[in-house]
Motif scaffolding. Sequence first.
Motif, PDB file in Angstrom:
ATOM      1  N   ASP A   1      57.784 -53.497 -70.447  1.00 31.30           N
ATOM      2  CA  ASP A   1      57.465 -54.389 -71.563  1.00 31.30           C
ATOM      3  C   ASP A   1      56.318 -53.805 -72.373  1.00 31.30           C
ATOM      4  O   ASP A   1      55.428 -53.177 -71.810  1.00 31.30           O
ATOM      5  CB  ASP A   1      57.031 -55.753 -71.025  1.00 31.30           C
ATOM      6  CG  ASP A   1      58.203 -56.636 -70.720  1.00 31.30           C
ATOM      7  OD1 ASP A   1      58.782 -57.193 -71.672  1.00 31.30           O
ATOM      8  OD2 ASP A   1      58.561 -56.733 -69.543  1.00 31.30           O
TER       9      ASP A   1
ATOM     10  N   GLU B   1      71.736 -43.916 -62.414  1.00 35.30           N
ATOM     11  CA  GLU B   1      70.940 -44.177 -61.208  1.00 35.30           C
ATOM     12  C   GLU B   1      69.705 -45.017 -61.535  1.00 35.30           C
ATOM     13  O   GLU B   1      69.302 -45.867 -60.748  1.00 35.30           O
ATOM     14  CB  GLU B   1      70.501 -42.855 -60.559  1.00 35.30           C
ATOM     15  CG  GLU B   1      71.644 -41.921 -60.193  1.00 35.30           C
ATOM     16  CD  GLU B   1      72.597 -42.569 -59.203  1.00 35.30           C
ATOM     17  OE1 GLU B   1      72.138 -42.952 -58.121  1.00 35.30           O
ATOM     18  OE2 GLU B   1      73.790 -42.705 -59.538  1.00 35.30           O
TER      19      GLU B   1
ATOM     20  N   ARG C   1      70.617 -48.689 -62.239  1.00 33.22           N
ATOM     21  CA  ARG C   1      70.941 -49.440 -61.016  1.00 33.22           C
ATOM     22  C   ARG C   1      69.711 -49.786 -60.181  1.00 33.22           C
ATOM     23  O   ARG C   1      69.819 -50.537 -59.227  1.00 33.22           O
ATOM     24  CB  ARG C   1      71.965 -48.653 -60.198  1.00 33.22           C
ATOM     25  CG  ARG C   1      73.306 -48.649 -60.922  1.00 33.22           C
ATOM     26  CD  ARG C   1      74.405 -47.961 -60.158  1.00 33.22           C
ATOM     27  NE  ARG C   1      75.629 -48.023 -60.966  1.00 33.22           N
ATOM     28  CZ  ARG C   1      76.689 -47.268 -60.752  1.00 33.22           C
ATOM     29  NH1 ARG C   1      76.696 -46.409 -59.737  1.00 33.22           N
ATOM     30  NH2 ARG C   1      77.757 -47.380 -61.528  1.00 33.22           N
ATOM     31  N   ASN C   2      68.565 -49.226 -60.536  1.00 32.32           N
ATOM     32  CA  ASN C   2      67.322 -49.684 -59.899  1.00 32.32           C
ATOM     33  C   ASN C   2      66.701 -50.858 -60.641  1.00 32.32           C
ATOM     34  O   ASN C   2      65.704 -51.421 -60.196  1.00 32.32           O
ATOM     35  CB  ASN C   2      66.319 -48.524 -59.818  1.00 32.32           C
ATOM     36  CG  ASN C   2      66.732 -47.507 -58.756  1.00 32.32           C
ATOM     37  OD1 ASN C   2      67.428 -47.839 -57.806  1.00 32.32           O
ATOM     38  ND2 ASN C   2      66.307 -46.262 -58.935  1.00 32.32           N
ATOM     39  N   PHE C   3      67.317 -51.216 -61.804  1.00 35.10           N
ATOM     40  CA  PHE C   3      66.750 -52.284 -62.628  1.00 35.10           C
ATOM     41  C   PHE C   3      67.815 -53.319 -62.989  1.00 35.10           C
ATOM     42  O   PHE C   3      67.879 -53.782 -64.123  1.00 35.10           O
ATOM     43  CB  PHE C   3      66.099 -51.687 -63.881  1.00 35.10           C
ATOM     44  CG  PHE C   3      64.848 -50.911 -63.560  1.00 35.10           C
ATOM     45  CD1 PHE C   3      63.610 -51.546 -63.569  1.00 35.10           C
ATOM     46  CD2 PHE C   3      64.904 -49.574 -63.197  1.00 35.10           C
ATOM     47  CE1 PHE C   3      62.448 -50.848 -63.251  1.00 35.10           C
ATOM     48  CE2 PHE C   3      63.752 -48.864 -62.864  1.00 35.10           C
ATOM     49  CZ  PHE C   3      62.522 -49.502 -62.896  1.00 35.10           C
ATOM     50  N   SER C   4      68.651 -53.639 -62.006  1.00 36.22           N
ATOM     51  CA  SER C   4      69.579 -54.770 -62.128  1.00 36.22           C
ATOM     52  C   SER C   4      70.585 -54.605 -63.256  1.00 36.22           C
ATOM     53  O   SER C   4      71.052 -55.588 -63.841  1.00 36.22           O
ATOM     54  CB  SER C   4      68.801 -56.091 -62.294  1.00 36.22           C
ATOM     55  OG  SER C   4      67.918 -56.284 -61.195  1.00 36.22           O
TER      56      SER C   4
ATOM     57  N   ALA D   1      60.949 -39.983 -63.832  1.00 34.20           N
ATOM     58  CA  ALA D   1      62.260 -40.625 -63.894  1.00 34.20           C
ATOM     59  C   ALA D   1      62.191 -41.786 -62.921  1.00 34.20           C
ATOM     60  O   ALA D   1      61.499 -41.708 -61.905  1.00 34.20           O
ATOM     61  CB  ALA D   1      63.369 -39.657 -63.498  1.00 34.20           C
ATOM     62  N   LEU D   2      62.886 -42.858 -63.250  1.00 34.81           N
ATOM     63  CA  LEU D   2      62.762 -44.090 -62.457  1.00 34.81           C
ATOM     64  C   LEU D   2      63.819 -44.143 -61.365  1.00 34.81           C
ATOM     65  O   LEU D   2      64.426 -45.180 -61.108  1.00 34.81           O
ATOM     66  CB  LEU D   2      62.848 -45.305 -63.386  1.00 34.81           C
ATOM     67  CG  LEU D   2      61.711 -45.357 -64.417  1.00 34.81           C
ATOM     68  CD1 LEU D   2      61.977 -46.426 -65.474  1.00 34.81           C
ATOM     69  CD2 LEU D   2      60.379 -45.603 -63.743  1.00 34.81           C
ATOM     70  N   ALA D   3      64.040 -42.995 -60.748  1.00 33.99           N
ATOM     71  CA  ALA D   3      64.983 -42.891 -59.639  1.00 33.99           C
ATOM     72  C   ALA D   3      64.749 -41.540 -58.980  1.00 33.99           C
ATOM     73  O   ALA D   3      64.148 -40.645 -59.586  1.00 33.99           O
ATOM     74  CB  ALA D   3      66.428 -42.991 -60.133  1.00 33.99           C
ATOM     75  N   THR D   4      65.221 -41.391 -57.748  1.00 31.46           N
ATOM     76  CA  THR D   4      65.219 -40.049 -57.180  1.00 31.46           C
ATOM     77  C   THR D   4      66.132 -39.191 -58.038  1.00 31.46           C
ATOM     78  O   THR D   4      67.048 -39.690 -58.694  1.00 31.46           O
ATOM     79  CB  THR D   4      65.736 -40.054 -55.733  1.00 31.46           C
ATOM     80  OG1 THR D   4      67.010 -40.685 -55.710  1.00 31.46           O
ATOM     81  CG2 THR D   4      64.781 -40.794 -54.810  1.00 31.46           C
TER      82      THR D   4
ATOM     83  N   GLU E   1      74.276 -52.333 -64.392  1.00 30.66           N
ATOM     84  CA  GLU E   1      75.342 -51.457 -63.903  1.00 30.66           C
ATOM     85  C   GLU E   1      75.283 -50.096 -64.564  1.00 30.66           C
ATOM     86  O   GLU E   1      75.636 -49.081 -63.978  1.00 30.66           O
ATOM     87  CB  GLU E   1      76.721 -52.085 -64.169  1.00 30.66           C
ATOM     88  CG  GLU E   1      77.108 -53.155 -63.187  1.00 30.66           C
ATOM     89  CD  GLU E   1      77.082 -52.657 -61.740  1.00 30.66           C
ATOM     90  OE1 GLU E   1      77.714 -51.628 -61.461  1.00 30.66           O
ATOM     91  OE2 GLU E   1      76.422 -53.303 -60.901  1.00 30.66           O
TER      92      GLU E   1
ATOM     93  N   PHE F   1      62.721 -49.756 -69.503  1.00 32.83           N
ATOM     94  CA  PHE F   1      62.541 -50.586 -68.307  1.00 32.83           C
ATOM     95  C   PHE F   1      61.109 -51.046 -68.121  1.00 32.83           C
ATOM     96  O   PHE F   1      60.607 -51.127 -67.011  1.00 32.83           O
ATOM     97  CB  PHE F   1      63.055 -49.830 -67.079  1.00 32.83           C
ATOM     98  CG  PHE F   1      64.521 -49.539 -67.187  1.00 32.83           C
ATOM     99  CD1 PHE F   1      65.439 -50.575 -67.077  1.00 32.83           C
ATOM    100  CD2 PHE F   1      64.976 -48.264 -67.455  1.00 32.83           C
ATOM    101  CE1 PHE F   1      66.800 -50.327 -67.221  1.00 32.83           C
ATOM    102  CE2 PHE F   1      66.331 -48.015 -67.590  1.00 32.83           C
ATOM    103  CZ  PHE F   1      67.247 -49.042 -67.473  1.00 32.83           C
TER     104      PHE F   1
END
Lengths: 435, 435
Positions: free
Chosen positions: A105, A135, A138-141, A62-65, A143, A103
Amino acid sequence: MTSHPTSPRQLRLGLFVQPLGHHVGGWRATGDLGSPTDIAWLTRIARKAEDAKFDLFFVGDALATSVHRLPSTMARLEPLTLLAALAVSTRHIGLAATASTTFSDPFTLARAFSSLDHISQGRVAWNVVTSYSTEVARNFSREDMPDHAARYARAREFLEVAFKLWNGWRDGAVVADRASGRYFDDDKIQPINHRGEHFSVQGPLNISRSPQGRPVIIEAGSSADGQALAAQTAEVVFTASATLEEGQAFYRSQKQAVAAAGRDPRAVLILPGVMPIVGRSREEARETWRQLNTLVDIDNGLDQLSARFGMDLRAFPLDGPVPPVPGGEGNQSRIRLLTDLAARDGLTLRELAAVAAGSRGHRVVVGSAEDIADDFQQWLEAGAADGFNVMPAIVPEQLDLFIELVIPELQRRGLFRTSYPFATLRENLGLPSAT
Amino acid sequence: MTSHPTSPRQLRLGLFVQPLGHHVGGWRATGDLGSPTDIAWLTRIARKAEDAKFDLFFVGDALATSVHRLPSTMARLEPLTLLAALAVSTRHIGLAATASTTFSDPFTLARAFSSLDHISQGRVAWNVVTSYSTEVARNFSREDMPDHAARYARAREFLEVAFKLWNGWRDGAVVADRASGRYFDDDKIQPINHRGEHFSVQGPLNISRSPQGRPVIIEAGSSADGQALAAQTAEVVFTASATLEEGQAFYRSQKQAVAAAGRDPRAVLILPGVMPIVGRSREEARETWRQLNTLVDIDNGLDQLSARFGMDLRAFPLDGPVPPVPGGEGNQSRIRLLTDLAARDGLTLRELAAVAAGSRGHRVVVGSAEDIADDFQQWLEAGAADGFNVMPAIVPEQLDLFIELVIPELQRRGLFRTSYPFATLRENLGLPSAT
């Protein structure tokens, strides 16, 4: 298929790796606590899995904690670099990395997986996910996340581009003739000139065709979009079926969708996740399970259960019965798994909260090696699974017991391989080669 | 600094790896042709470099097949997966991967480099580039590249976000207390809540602080934007200075910019690239160089020279003198390197085209081990370099000769280490720790 004609159909087994165990209390129950960012620890697990002849070393992502409160989902090695390191420390086992199409390419991921397939000499799989949490967004610009349909539309085109890129280099493109000075056969390296709704990609990739041609494609998700995409593109489907009946229904429906998409249903393997709690006896297994569930934060369990049931369970007495759940949104099969369990075993709300928090809604099978082998055999023979993604609750203890007790029992029954017959993952899984 | 007080200042040496050699004709000149996508081949090179005590195994990158016509820039392993595999096959050498800020996200790259730093136990460097070619843009859904200023503005903020993410996890964040059930010290894990012009990133990273805190930051580029960014953020600067005078000017100017940015000029190492052509005698080296330049496609050389000079050289007689070059655009130092060389050695246009195509505009030093050590020592002592990024023309032969002959000569002079004194790359480079 790789099984010889006289043996029964064999199970495919992935090891779904959480380096500190899949149960929330697992890290507190082990006598040998590793670190999720220690490559030596992960290498030990991978070598054990390979010695045991698992098909896959499978890492989620997962691209967040994470809110799961599993230590190894809060801090972990990035899957592609992890698997590259493991590729040179192993020889046979498949290596499956989770990566999100939302998230990244297509050029970046297609290239990285091709590189991993070269490094591992043909043992790589890509677990395609679309991400889901705010979450992560929000790590990738962003909302918020794109909605489900938009994520799947992007994923579909992402895979289309990746397949084109992988096919842009044909076998024989590398000539390497020193006398003439011709290194490449340019006719076998083609740009893809893709122009679509989400991506415009010229290509070709800057890496030659890999041993498998492309990674084995794994997908999960039981939504209609997920099933449809898997029918067209997946080679392994990872599911979370809670009961045998549900497993059979999913299996039937997914295989029909594969056939409807013009593919051989045997070319897509369905592997439900399962958390086996193994003991040297059934009683020992039950005691392990009971002990594990005392190591759980009940508040966190209530929160998880409340979120899952779509109602605030804090209003009910903790030591009373589990209240009835209204129908509606949410993952109905996960809800039914829990309410069926509570009814069967007469669990209090506190006890169910502990179970829910501990296993995070996954199917748990508690018992001796025979019990677990019986369960796996039943799912295989009843058309509910082609194998399982195995989620050890405590690492290394539950992994070690599974390997010491359950794998030999499955092998005795002719249900699991005793060696890796082929060089590549796709061959060992009995899947058709990539063209 | 890691040198002991009585020894002279020592050189830092990177090995800029092209697995088939840096000279365009290198792959045709070797008696032992590897494959650029063969991890066993790359591992052999990395182990040689480590045995020789190189500071860095440095891999370049571009996000498209290359027009350089070097086979190993047409098809290569992706740098992060390559270095992860090499990290577990080596113990001491630094591992530097090139990655572009224009076509990735800060969360993705910061995480991957942190993961690599964990896997290598503190030996990772990131060569930050912004990409430049239209071919790259077209692999990422763009018609053309953002302009130079826009790329650098994004790179600046990208690095700012990456530094914040790396600092979001402090030492001691992992508690792992089984008795209390407390795995993390939440006070030592902080979101970054970055909101900028290019990126909004909440954080924290999903990986704990790595041994070096962050990778060693390498940058290149001699533009004003490049020098300014390097002054603030780089720890190693890779340059392509063509002459000693130019090297001195760049060195002075970059170190002054570092001081003006409030940093210690010794905390930034300047490493020009150089292609040494080593022989057991000066004559043998010259013969190797002459032979190499017969293995070059003259048409391609003329194209490269024409592009570099900003004029069509096909209009001039191939076996006549090199025509005068008009001033104007283009990399003036690279142009002067070539025209000075042609004047000094009386080269014809054909001969200069061969040289230009072969070395792709890099500085070439042809000679015995003593000649090359003299050159390196002169650059070090004249304040033109803190070391070099060494670009072997033929792999393995020219790498092997450099290791057999030049490294021991540098060590005899006290100019190069004989062992790795520290565990991490940053320490071995004598750089201040990351805070």
